[in-house]
Write an enzyme that holds these catalytic residues in place. Structure first.
Site, short mmCIF file in Angstrom:
data_model
loop_
_atom_site.label_atom_id
_atom_site.label_comp_id
_atom_site.label_asym_id
_atom_site.label_seq_id
_atom_site.Cartn_x
_atom_site.Cartn_y
_atom_site.Cartn_z
N ASP A 1 -7.04 -1.66 -4.14
CA ASP A 1 -8.01 -1.32 -3.10
C ASP A 1 -9.04 -0.32 -3.61
O ASP A 1 -10.24 -0.46 -3.35
CB ASP A 1 -7.31 -0.73 -1.87
CG ASP A 1 -6.32 -1.67 -1.22
OD1 ASP A 1 -6.45 -2.90 -1.39
OD2 ASP A 1 -5.40 -1.18 -0.55
N ASP B 1 0.86 -1.18 0.00
CA ASP B 1 0.00 0.00 0.00
C ASP B 1 0.90 1.22 0.00
O ASP B 1 1.98 1.22 0.59
CB ASP B 1 -0.92 0.01 1.22
CG ASP B 1 -2.02 -1.03 1.15
OD1 ASP B 1 -2.37 -1.45 0.03
OD2 ASP B 1 -2.54 -1.42 2.20
#
Length: 176
Positions: free
Chosen positions: A142, A123
């Site tokens: 995501d 991320d």
């Protein structure tokens, strides 16, 4: 017998492939040329940074994979979910629903590859207003999953049966 690969389903698979490819390419940029793992943070805008994060859990950091067994259990669970989404996509006829499912599928595959290969999901996107972070640090996969779910929910809540019939027939929605 109905055709398995209709135009809409092929579009859904293309959307999934584009999301997957974009996700993996951007993660490669973060690890390779931008060297975010070593730099940790790259300030871009007053409200957006690139910030290295290794997400060993799933949504909202739940179900942390602290062992190899948990890691592969999460890979198996998310792969099962991806298969369910793929089957759902092949049962749908409406392009809007198929696009949402394609986004979910592409994002799921991107995160599955990370978890399988690395043991965590990379991320990096950090949207913030000062110290306030309305979202967790996330990635393209995501974002695609979230947008895909919103599309599916919005279409199921707000789209009338008449609009569904028209879209299925390839017509514009009727004027009221």
């Amino acid at each position: 017998m109905k055709a398995l690969f209709t135009r809409n389903r092929i579009i859904g698979l293309i959307v999934a492939a584009i999301i997957f490819g974009a996700d993996q390419f951007i993660k490669w940029l973060m690890v390779g040329p931008l060297n975010l793992r070593e730099r940790y943070v790259i300030d871009l805008l007053p409200f957006f940074d690139l910030r290295w994060t290794e997400n060993r859990g799933v949504s909202l950091g739940m179900l942390q994979a602290t062992t190899v067994e948990m890691r592969f259990l999460l890979v198996a669970i998310t792969a099962l979910i991806a298969i369910v989404v793929l089957v759902w996509m092949f049962r749908e006829k409406l392009l809007g629903d198929i696009i949402g499912l394609g986004m979910i599928l592409g994002g799921a595959l991107g995160n599955i590859v990370d978890r399988y290969n690395l043991g965590y999901v990379i991320d990096y996107a950090d949207f913030h207003i000062g110290d306030f972070r309305p979202f967790l640090i996330f990635n393209v996969a995501d974002a695609a999953i979230t947008i895909g779910v919103v599309i599916i929910l919005a279409r199921s809540l707000f789209m009338s049966d008449k609009e569904s019939e028209n879209e299925q027939a390839g017509q514009a929605p009727a004027e009221s």
